[in-house]
Design an enzyme around this catalytic site. Sequence first.
Site, PDB file in Angstrom:
ATOM      1  N   LYS A 198      33.793  26.230  -6.740  1.00 19.36           N
ATOM      2  CA  LYS A 198      32.331  25.991  -6.281  1.00 19.36           C
ATOM      3  C   LYS A 198      31.413  25.906  -7.337  1.00 19.36           C
ATOM      4  O   LYS A 198      31.630  26.501  -8.256  1.00 19.36           O
ATOM      5  CB  LYS A 198      31.795  26.818  -4.647  1.00 19.36           C
ATOM      6  CG  LYS A 198      32.658  26.929  -3.702  1.00 19.36           C
ATOM      7  CD  LYS A 198      32.997  25.720  -3.563  1.00 19.36           C
ATOM      8  CE  LYS A 198      31.839  25.168  -2.157  1.00 19.36           C
ATOM      9  NZ  LYS A 198      32.206  23.628  -1.637  1.00 19.36           N
ATOM     10  N   LYS A 200      28.184  25.172  -7.521  1.00 22.14           N
ATOM     11  CA  LYS A 200      26.355  24.926  -7.175  1.00 22.14           C
ATOM     12  C   LYS A 200      26.114  26.486  -7.490  1.00 22.14           C
ATOM     13  O   LYS A 200      24.648  25.774  -8.215  1.00 22.14           O
ATOM     14  CB  LYS A 200      26.489  25.837  -5.519  1.00 22.14           C
ATOM     15  CG  LYS A 200      25.028  24.452  -5.006  1.00 22.14           C
ATOM     16  CD  LYS A 200      24.365  23.445  -5.609  1.00 22.14           C
ATOM     17  CE  LYS A 200      24.788  22.159  -4.221  1.00 22.14           C
ATOM     18  NZ  LYS A 200      24.443  21.013  -4.945  1.00 22.14           N
ATOM     19  N   THR A 202      26.401  27.348 -10.548  1.00 26.87           N
ATOM     20  CA  THR A 202      26.511  27.840 -11.827  1.00 26.87           C
ATOM     21  C   THR A 202      25.230  26.143 -11.679  1.00 26.87           C
ATOM     22  O   THR A 202      24.245  26.708 -13.233  1.00 26.87           O
ATOM     23  CB  THR A 202      27.638  26.808 -12.478  1.00 26.87           C
ATOM     24  OG1 THR A 202      28.648  27.939 -12.533  1.00 26.87           O
ATOM     25  CG2 THR A 202      27.717  26.524 -13.550  1.00 26.87           C
ATOM     26  N   GLY A 364      32.438  65.394 -18.583  1.00 26.69           N
ATOM     27  CA  GLY A 364      31.239  65.385 -17.431  1.00 26.69           C
ATOM     28  C   GLY A 364      30.085  66.383 -17.806  1.00 26.69           C
ATOM     29  O   GLY A 364      30.141  67.166 -18.660  1.00 26.69           O
ATOM     30  N   CYS A 391      36.205  67.043 -24.208  1.00 20.81           N
ATOM     31  CA  CYS A 391      35.011  67.787 -23.643  1.00 20.81           C
ATOM     32  C   CYS A 391      34.766  68.906 -22.716  1.00 20.81           C
ATOM     33  O   CYS A 391      35.404  69.897 -22.795  1.00 20.81           O
ATOM     34  CB  CYS A 391      33.681  66.811 -24.253  1.00 20.81           C
ATOM     35  SG  CYS A 391      32.536  66.893 -24.670  1.00 20.81           S
ATOM     36  N   GLY A 393      36.589  68.776 -20.173  1.00 21.50           N
ATOM     37  CA  GLY A 393      37.772  69.006 -20.252  1.00 21.50           C
ATOM     38  C   GLY A 393      39.168  69.979 -21.181  1.00 21.50           C
ATOM     39  O   GLY A 393      39.963  70.900 -21.042  1.00 21.50           O
ATOM     40  N   PHE A 394      37.907  70.324 -22.586  1.00 22.98           N
ATOM     41  CA  PHE A 394      38.441  71.059 -23.427  1.00 22.98           C
ATOM     42  C   PHE A 394      37.924  72.350 -23.102  1.00 22.98           C
ATOM     43  O   PHE A 394      38.777  73.008 -23.308  1.00 22.98           O
ATOM     44  CB  PHE A 394      37.926  70.695 -25.078  1.00 22.98           C
ATOM     45  CG  PHE A 394      37.370  71.757 -26.010  1.00 22.98           C
ATOM     46  CD1 PHE A 394      38.491  71.485 -26.971  1.00 22.98           C
ATOM     47  CD2 PHE A 394      36.005  72.773 -26.264  1.00 22.98           C
ATOM     48  CE1 PHE A 394      37.850  73.143 -28.126  1.00 22.98           C
ATOM     49  CE2 PHE A 394      36.584  73.750 -27.014  1.00 22.98           C
ATOM     50  CZ  PHE A 394      37.198  73.679 -28.215  1.00 22.98           C
ATOM     51  N   HIS A 517      34.875  64.006 -28.701  1.00 24.74           N
ATOM     52  CA  HIS A 517      35.290  62.399 -27.554  1.00 24.74           C
ATOM     53  C   HIS A 517      35.399  61.095 -28.834  1.00 24.74           C
ATOM     54  O   HIS A 517      35.472  60.159 -29.593  1.00 24.74           O
ATOM     55  CB  HIS A 517      34.366  60.840 -27.269  1.00 24.74           C
ATOM     56  CG  HIS A 517      33.287  62.177 -26.037  1.00 24.74           C
ATOM     57  ND1 HIS A 517      33.624  62.411 -24.908  1.00 24.74           N
ATOM     58  CD2 HIS A 517      32.413  63.335 -26.694  1.00 24.74           C
ATOM     59  CE1 HIS A 517      33.047  62.991 -23.752  1.00 24.74           C
ATOM     60  NE2 HIS A 517      32.087  63.454 -25.232  1.00 24.74           N
ATOM     61  N   GLU A 519      37.758  58.702 -27.647  1.00 23.07           N
ATOM     62  CA  GLU A 519      38.069  57.441 -26.971  1.00 23.07           C
ATOM     63  C   GLU A 519      37.111  56.695 -27.832  1.00 23.07           C
ATOM     64  O   GLU A 519      37.924  55.186 -28.100  1.00 23.07           O
ATOM     65  CB  GLU A 519      38.243  58.078 -25.261  1.00 23.07           C
ATOM     66  CG  GLU A 519      36.590  57.667 -24.680  1.00 23.07           C
ATOM     67  CD  GLU A 519      36.156  59.845 -25.100  1.00 23.07           C
ATOM     68  OE1 GLU A 519      36.725  60.488 -26.005  1.00 23.07           O
ATOM     69  OE2 GLU A 519      35.544  60.032 -24.309  1.00 23.07           O
TER      70      GLU A 519
HETATM   71  N1  GLN Z   1      28.690  69.526 -20.029  1.00 25.13           N
HETATM   72  C1  GLN Z   1      29.579  69.723 -21.526  1.00 25.13           C
HETATM   73  C2  GLN Z   1      28.435  70.025 -22.143  1.00 25.13           C
HETATM   74  O1  GLN Z   1      27.497  69.122 -22.277  1.00 25.13           O
HETATM   75  C3  GLN Z   1      30.484  68.782 -22.120  1.00 25.13           C
HETATM   76  C4  GLN Z   1      29.517  67.219 -22.094  1.00 25.13           C
HETATM   77  C5  GLN Z   1      30.823  66.860 -22.081  1.00 25.13           C
HETATM   78  O2  GLN Z   1      31.290  66.338 -21.177  1.00 25.13           O
HETATM   79  N2  GLN Z   1      30.355  65.252 -22.673  1.00 25.13           N
HETATM   80  O3  GLN Z   1      28.750  70.761 -23.890  1.00 25.13           O
END
Ligand code: GLN
Length: 542
Positions: A198, A200, A202, A364, A391, A393-394, A517, A519
Site C-alpha cells: 500500500k 497511501k 507514503t 541497571g 556494571c 552485574g559486576f 560498559h 558493549e
Molecule cells: N546503579 C549502579 C551505579 O550507579 C550501576 C550502574 C549501571 O549499571 N550502569 O553504580
Amino acid sequence: MQLKGKTRSTKIKYIFVTGGVMSGLGKGIISSSTAKLIQLSGIRVSCVKIDPYVNYDAGTMNPIAHGEVYVTDDGGECDMDIGNYERFLNISIKKEHNITTGRIYSQVIKAERSGKYLGQCVQIIPHITDAIKNSLRKIAEDENLQVLVIECGGTVGDIESLPFLEAFRQMELEEGVNNTLFIHVTLAPILDVVGEQKTKPTQHSIQELRRIGIQPDILAVRCKIKLSNETKKKISLFASIAENCVISSHDADSIYSIPELLASQGLMNTITKKLDLPKRQIKYQNWKSIAKSFTTQNKNIRIAIVGKYVTLPDSYVSIYHALSHAGAKNGIQVHIEWIESEKFEDKDNLDYLDNFDGILIPGGFGKRGTSGMINVANYSRLKNIPYLGICLGFQLALVSFARNVCKITEANSTELDQKTKNPIIEFMPEQRSINDLGGTMRLGSHEIEIKPGTIASKIYLSRTINRRHRHRYEFNKKYLDIIERNGMILSGFSDYGKRTEILEIPRHKFYVAIQYHAEFSSRPGKPEQSFEEFVKTASLKF
Ligand code: GLN
C-alpha cells in the site's frame, strides 16, 4: 578539480533524513548505511541525531520507554542511534552530535540572559532555527567533514520536530540545492487480506513534508519484501520523485547488508550527482565480508540476559550487538533470551538457567529485581556456567561472592540498602556532594590498568585499555583482601588504583565482570574482547 568548466564546490554537504508514517522504521540504520556508503567512497562523513524532545539529553529517560542510553567516549548520555553511527562508521562520536530541543533552548536562553539579543524579541524563527543551523554547521566545520548526515527523530507532523524541519528548509536555501539533500523514510505496509503493497501512507507523509516546504530527493521505503516496480512507479508519480530515487528498503538478513542493498539500487549515484561529490568507487570488500559473517555462522549458543528492563530489548541494544559481533567473528550464532530478574527471586526457578551456555547480567539502577540478580550471579558460579557481568552485574557479583563465599553477613550495595553493615559496593565519594541527577554520574572513557598474569590480561593482551563508564557506585576496596583470599581476583583498576574495574574467578570456565560498559566499544568485525571471550567460551563443549 575542473568539471565541465566549473569548479567543483568544496562546500560542506548536508543530508537530512526525515521519517514518515510511524516511528521505528529504522531511520537510524538508513542514516548509518547512507553514511557508510559515503565513507566507503573515501569521503569524510559523520552523523548527527536530532531528538526533538525537551530533555537536555537521554540520561534521565527510562530505558523501557526510550531504549538504551548510549554513552560516548566524551561522556555524553545519548540516544541509541549514536551507537548505530559508531558501529557502522567505526568512529568515536562526540556528544554534541545528539541535539535535543532541550539543548537548543538552553543555549538560546543562556545567550538571552547574557544579553546577546539585547533589545530583541527572542523567537523560534529566527533564534531557535539559527541555533539549530549553527550547531550543525559548527560540527561539520570543527570536524572538517565533507558530508554531515542529520537524522531527525520522530515523524513528520509532530509538533516538536517543526523547528528542526524549518531549520533544514532554511539550510537548503542558504547552502544551495547542490549542497543539501533530503531522504524521507516511509513505510509500504502489506495488508494481509489483499497482499498488496500500500502506498497511501507514503503519499500522505510526503504531502505533510511538502506542506512545511520540503520536497524529498530520495525516498527510502521500508517494506517486508522488495518494493515491486509497480509500487515504485506509483510512489514516484504521486511523490514527484524519479523512479530510481524510490529505494526499496526491505528486510535483510543483517543490518550490515543494508548499505549494499541501498547501493545496488543506485543510492550513491543519486547522492553523488545531486551533491556534486567526487565520483569514486565504493571500496566494499572488507565491509562486505564483515556483513557476510553475520549470516554464515554454523555454531549456535544460547545466552540468558537477566535484567530489569527486558520488556524492551532496545534497553540493552548495544549488548545485543556486542554479542552478535563476537558471534559473527567466530562463526557462532548467538540466541538471546531476555529474562526478567525478578523471576529468580524464587531460587526454585534458578535451574531454568541450566538451559543456557552463558549468563549475562547487564547494567541497571535501583533495587527492583536485584535480589534475583544476586541469586543468578551465585548460581552461575556454583554451576560453572560462563558469566559476564556488566556494571550492576559486576557490583552484584561482588555482593553475591561476599555473602555466599566470604560469608560476610549483610554484605550489600548501598544503592540497595543505605544502612548496610557491610557496604561491599558504595557511593563514590565524589558523588556525595552532587544533587542533580542529569549528567552527573562517572561518565565516559577512562583508562583501566590490567593486572599482569590475570584472565583479564589474557583477554585484552594489553596493560591498559580505555572503556566507557556510567555509574555512581563502586567496589569498596576495604573488602579487597577478604574477597581475594576467598578466590575472586580483582584484575583491573582505574584512577591510579582507586577504582576497581574487573573481577574474575580463576577456577571457573569463565566468570568475569566489569564495572565499565564494554558493549559500547564493540564494532562489527572487531568485537570487544571480553564479549568475544565470553561467547567463545560459551560455545565450547566441555
Ligand atoms: N546503579 C549502579 C551505579 O550507579 C550501576 C550502574 C549501571 O549499571 N550502569 O553504580
